[in-house]
Design a protein around this motif. Structure first.
Motif, PDB file in Angstrom:
ATOM      1  N   ALA A  26      33.275  39.695  40.373  1.00 48.57           N
ATOM      2  CA  ALA A  26      32.685  40.904  40.953  1.00 48.57           C
ATOM      3  C   ALA A  26      33.912  41.796  41.344  1.00 48.57           C
ATOM      4  O   ALA A  26      33.882  43.361  41.802  1.00 48.57           O
ATOM      5  N   VAL A  27      35.432  41.514  41.349  1.00 43.47           N
ATOM      6  CA  VAL A  27      36.630  42.206  41.451  1.00 43.47           C
ATOM      7  C   VAL A  27      36.716  43.337  40.407  1.00 43.47           C
ATOM      8  O   VAL A  27      36.759  42.915  39.074  1.00 43.47           O
ATOM      9  N   PRO A  28      36.765  44.736  40.531  1.00 42.12           N
ATOM     10  CA  PRO A  28      37.122  45.662  39.398  1.00 42.12           C
ATOM     11  C   PRO A  28      38.745  45.387  39.442  1.00 42.12           C
ATOM     12  O   PRO A  28      39.407  46.483  39.583  1.00 42.12           O
ATOM     13  N   TRP A  29      39.242  44.600  38.302  1.00 46.22           N
ATOM     14  CA  TRP A  29      40.528  44.389  38.667  1.00 46.22           C
ATOM     15  C   TRP A  29      41.372  45.526  37.831  1.00 46.22           C
ATOM     16  O   TRP A  29      42.439  45.776  38.284  1.00 46.22           O
ATOM     17  N   SER A  30      40.818  46.476  36.875  1.00 38.29           N
ATOM     18  CA  SER A  30      41.685  47.192  36.029  1.00 38.29           C
ATOM     19  C   SER A  30      41.584  48.553  37.180  1.00 38.29           C
ATOM     20  O   SER A  30      42.437  49.582  36.947  1.00 38.29           O
ATOM     21  N   GLU A  31      40.866  48.372  38.107  1.00 36.77           N
ATOM     22  CA  GLU A  31      40.780  49.783  39.131  1.00 36.77           C
ATOM     23  C   GLU A  31      41.650  49.639  40.358  1.00 36.77           C
ATOM     24  O   GLU A  31      41.675  50.395  41.223  1.00 36.77           O
ATOM     25  N   ILE A  32      42.118  48.370  40.726  1.00 39.85           N
ATOM     26  CA  ILE A  32      42.925  48.273  42.009  1.00 39.85           C
ATOM     27  C   ILE A  32      44.290  47.759  41.661  1.00 39.85           C
ATOM     28  O   ILE A  32      44.877  47.455  40.279  1.00 39.85           O
ATOM     29  N   GLY A  33      45.262  48.191  42.451  1.00 42.11           N
ATOM     30  CA  GLY A  33      46.781  48.130  42.174  1.00 42.11           C
ATOM     31  C   GLY A  33      47.160  49.591  41.566  1.00 42.11           C
ATOM     32  O   GLY A  33      46.383  50.148  40.798  1.00 42.11           O
ATOM     33  N   GLU A  34      48.312  49.669  41.732  1.00 44.64           N
ATOM     34  CA  GLU A  34      48.904  50.932  41.105  1.00 44.64           C
ATOM     35  C   GLU A  34      49.134  50.939  39.705  1.00 44.64           C
ATOM     36  O   GLU A  34      49.424  49.771  39.009  1.00 44.64           O
ATOM     37  N   PRO A 135      46.402  46.534  35.990  1.00 41.37           N
ATOM     38  CA  PRO A 135      47.751  46.931  36.828  1.00 41.37           C
ATOM     39  C   PRO A 135      48.483  45.588  36.927  1.00 41.37           C
ATOM     40  O   PRO A 135      47.886  44.777  37.175  1.00 41.37           O
ATOM     41  N   LEU A 136      49.777  45.748  37.073  1.00 39.58           N
ATOM     42  CA  LEU A 136      50.529  44.526  37.273  1.00 39.58           C
ATOM     43  C   LEU A 136      50.239  43.756  38.463  1.00 39.58           C
ATOM     44  O   LEU A 136      50.170  42.503  38.494  1.00 39.58           O
ATOM     45  N   ALA A 137      50.102  44.224  39.606  1.00 36.79           N
ATOM     46  CA  ALA A 137      49.785  43.648  40.941  1.00 36.79           C
ATOM     47  C   ALA A 137      48.722  43.088  40.805  1.00 36.79           C
ATOM     48  O   ALA A 137      48.358  42.056  41.611  1.00 36.79           O
ATOM     49  N   ALA A 138      47.706  43.619  40.190  1.00 32.84           N
ATOM     50  CA  ALA A 138      46.289  42.901  39.893  1.00 32.84           C
ATOM     51  C   ALA A 138      46.260  41.910  39.273  1.00 32.84           C
ATOM     52  O   ALA A 138      45.898  40.560  39.549  1.00 32.84           O
ATOM     53  N   ARG A 139      47.261  41.782  38.050  1.00 35.69           N
ATOM     54  CA  ARG A 139      47.241  40.559  37.335  1.00 35.69           C
ATOM     55  C   ARG A 139      48.030  39.572  38.040  1.00 35.69           C
ATOM     56  O   ARG A 139      47.720  38.261  37.808  1.00 35.69           O
ATOM     57  N   ALA A 140      49.160  39.935  38.775  1.00 36.17           N
ATOM     58  CA  ALA A 140      50.002  38.906  39.454  1.00 36.17           C
ATOM     59  C   ALA A 140      48.955  38.048  40.374  1.00 36.17           C
ATOM     60  O   ALA A 140      49.195  37.018  40.787  1.00 36.17           O
ATOM     61  N   ALA A 141      48.292  39.149  41.338  1.00 32.24           N
ATOM     62  CA  ALA A 141      47.676  38.503  42.341  1.00 32.24           C
ATOM     63  C   ALA A 141      46.300  37.637  41.993  1.00 32.24           C
ATOM     64  O   ALA A 141      46.134  36.467  42.386  1.00 32.24           O
ATOM     65  N   ARG A 142      45.742  38.036  40.750  1.00 33.61           N
ATOM     66  CA  ARG A 142      44.586  37.212  40.306  1.00 33.61           C
ATOM     67  C   ARG A 142      45.292  35.927  39.557  1.00 33.61           C
ATOM     68  O   ARG A 142      44.517  35.003  39.882  1.00 33.61           O
ATOM     69  N   ILE A 143      46.222  35.876  38.930  1.00 33.27           N
ATOM     70  CA  ILE A 143      46.636  34.733  38.472  1.00 33.27           C
ATOM     71  C   ILE A 143      47.226  33.599  39.417  1.00 33.27           C
ATOM     72  O   ILE A 143      46.843  32.475  39.365  1.00 33.27           O
ATOM     73  N   TYR A 144      47.680  34.199  40.418  1.00 32.18           N
ATOM     74  CA  TYR A 144      48.133  33.506  41.660  1.00 32.18           C
ATOM     75  C   TYR A 144      47.008  32.748  42.218  1.00 32.18           C
ATOM     76  O   TYR A 144      46.912  31.363  42.518  1.00 32.18           O
ATOM     77  N   LEU A 145      45.741  33.595  42.426  1.00 31.72           N
ATOM     78  CA  LEU A 145      44.425  32.895  43.045  1.00 31.72           C
ATOM     79  C   LEU A 145      43.944  32.109  41.957  1.00 31.72           C
ATOM     80  O   LEU A 145      43.068  30.974  42.314  1.00 31.72           O
ATOM     81  N   ASP A 146      44.066  32.301  40.686  1.00 29.29           N
ATOM     82  CA  ASP A 146      43.305  31.481  39.779  1.00 29.29           C
ATOM     83  C   ASP A 146      43.999  30.179  39.998  1.00 29.29           C
ATOM     84  O   ASP A 146      43.159  28.862  39.913  1.00 29.29           O
ATOM     85  N   VAL A 147      45.429  30.000  39.873  1.00 23.11           N
ATOM     86  CA  VAL A 147      45.942  28.641  40.224  1.00 23.11           C
ATOM     87  C   VAL A 147      45.496  27.942  41.182  1.00 23.11           C
ATOM     88  O   VAL A 147      45.199  26.781  41.352  1.00 23.11           O
ATOM     89  N   CYS A 148      45.619  28.683  42.386  1.00 24.51           N
ATOM     90  CA  CYS A 148      45.138  27.893  43.634  1.00 24.51           C
ATOM     91  C   CYS A 148      43.837  27.430  43.587  1.00 24.51           C
ATOM     92  O   CYS A 148      43.611  26.451  43.914  1.00 24.51           O
TER      93      CYS A 148
END
Length: 217
Positions: A26-34, A135-148
């Motif tokens: 449900a997260v619009p990943w491409s629209e969040i983060g700088e 955006p980089l911050a969204a990719r970084a946050a997403r992969i962190y949560l994916d692994v968790c």
């Protein structure tokens, strides 16, 4: 048991991996983060500093430092590479494939299921960490949560999540000077606010690193 359940019904089994996947979708990943992040290296490596200050025994610290060095220099992120970094962090004889039984975290309060497709789903999530439309911050946050929340290994998953986010940021030339706000906080799989909050936090840490570095790349 609620009185409106059919006679003989079983209590539903909690599945926090499925909860996370619903939140994730449900997260619009491409629209969040700088949208664009220039490379920046902090005056110190915040992830390494976090490890050094965690108070772990020297062997665990040494192993995790070595795993971070491997993750930082590796150009590829897939399950095999993550498993190799994880092996370095956990010890040379600690070889694990993707878990084959349900996993638990937070003192048993979260349960992560597994089925025949779970490892493939996780591999696909790892591949998305390089998506140029996010955006980089969204990719970084997403992969962190994916692994968790996929919790791919039988133990050491917090370390694996640390290695994954470190790799994604370093691959784009970003070395945070502070990482504790990301790494020291426990997050819930079913919390709809978690992704956007973590993306904002990563962006904030990147900008603060740049400011303290004097704006130099």
């Amino acid at each position: 048991m609620p009185k409106d359940w059919p006679q003989g019904s079983l209590i539903p089994v909690r599945d926090d991996l499925r909860a996370w996947l619903a939140v994730r979708a449900a997260v619009p990943w491409s629209e969040i983060g700088e949208p664009a992040i220039e490379p920046v290296t902090g005056r110190r490596d915040g992830v390494v500093s976090y490890v050094d200050g965690a108070g772990w025994d020297p062997l665990r610290t040494e192993r995790l430092r070595a795993a971070l060095a491997a993750a930082r220099s590796d150009p590829v992120l897939n399950f095999d590479r993550l498993a190799e970094w994880h092996r370095i962090a956990m010890g040379a004889s600690h070889i694990q494939g993707f878990r084959t039984v349900p996993a638990f975290a937070k003192g048993g309060r979260e349960r992560y299921s597994v089925d025949a497709g779970t490892s493939t789903d996780f591999e696909n999530c790892l591949l998305e960490a390089t998506s140029p439309t996010v955006p980089l911050a969204a990719r970084a946050a997403r992969i962190y949560l994916d692994v968790c929340f996929f919790h791919p290994f039988s133990d050491g998953n917090a370390r694996a999540a640390m290695l994954a986010i470190y790799h994604v940021l370093a691959s784009s030339g970003v070395i945070l000077d502070q990482a504790g706000p990301v790494l020291a906080v426990s997050r819930r799989a079913a919390d709809n606010a978690t992704p956007s909050e973590l993306v904002r936090l990563v962006d904030t840490l990147i900008n603060a690193t740049r400011a303290r570095a004097g704006g130099h790349h």
